[in-house]
Design a protein around this motif. Structure first.
Motif: not given
Length: 229
Positions: A49-56, A188-190
């Motif tokens: 799994d992947l995730t993009y952290d918008t805060s950093s 996967a889920l986004v």
């Protein structure tokens, strides 16, 4: 994960490497971006799994079967695909969902060995159970993402007996609720984030005309009143 530039990215295991790829949302075609890590090394064996952290502004990946079979947190260069191991979570056994809370950047994961909702430290990769959540997250929630409109944490639950389900997971105690069945084998889920629709802005000539019209109305009224007097 969707990146701020609109690209949809995913991972692929291509022995002996783990790859970052761009995926065309329209037809599913994949294009190689680069090598994240070597299989079996510090890069572990998969990156489910992947995730993009918008805060950093960071793309994170969560791997399994790392050192001593533990799972590990990675940061990934979105241009080259190169991955850097942040650290081991201390959990193992699969599940592997990962999602960054868009409000504060908190990383949540769903490892199987404790069947809980876990917070992953983005600085060293270590994990800790959300209090009261142990036993509330079933095996195996293999993907996570936050809904951009309501902030609810959704997961892909793969039940070996009954198929795949879309679920919601409580951030307070990990209680998992089935929304309904989904496609078999979902891994996967986004949610696609959409930018706010831009507010129309008047150009110079249009603005000038509007100002002249606004000035003309009181002048016309004054002239008409004078004529009546």
């Amino acid at each position: 994960a969707f990146l701020p530039d609109g690209r949809l990215v995913g991972t692929a295991a291509n022995d002996p490497e783990v790859l970052l790829i761009e995926i065309d949302p329209n037809d599913g075609a994949g294009t190689l971006i680069g090598v994240i890590s070597e299989l079996g090394g510090p890069g572990c064996q998969r990156m489910p799994d992947l995730t993009y952290d918008t805060s950093s502004g960071t793309l994170f990946g969560y791997s399994d079967f790392c050192d001593s079979n533990y799972e590990g947190l990675f940061t990934i260069n979105t241009g080259s695909g190169e991955g850097t191991l942040v650290g081991l979570s201390g959990y193992f056994g699969g599940g592997n969902g990962l999602a960054a809370d868009p409000l504060n950047g908190t990383l949540y994961a769903t490892p199987f060995d404790v069947s809980s909702l876990v917070i992953i430290d983005s600085g060293d990769g270590s994990g800790s159970d959300v209090p009261g959540s142990v036993g509330n997250v079933p095996f195996r929630v293999n993907a996570l993402d936050f809904h951009p409109a309501n902030g609810v944490l959704y997961g892909s639950y793969n039940s070996s007996d009954d198929g795949n389900f879309l679920v919601t997971i409580s951030l307070a105690d990990g209680v998992t609720t089935e929304v309904g069945p989904t496609i078999d084998g979902l891994d996967a889920l986004v949610f696609q984030r959409t930018s706010p629709r831009p507010v129309p802005v008047m150009g110079g000539p249009a603005m000038l005309i509007l100002v002249l019209m606004m000035l003309a109305v009181p002048a016309f009224r004054a002239f008409r009143n004078q004529a009546r007097a």
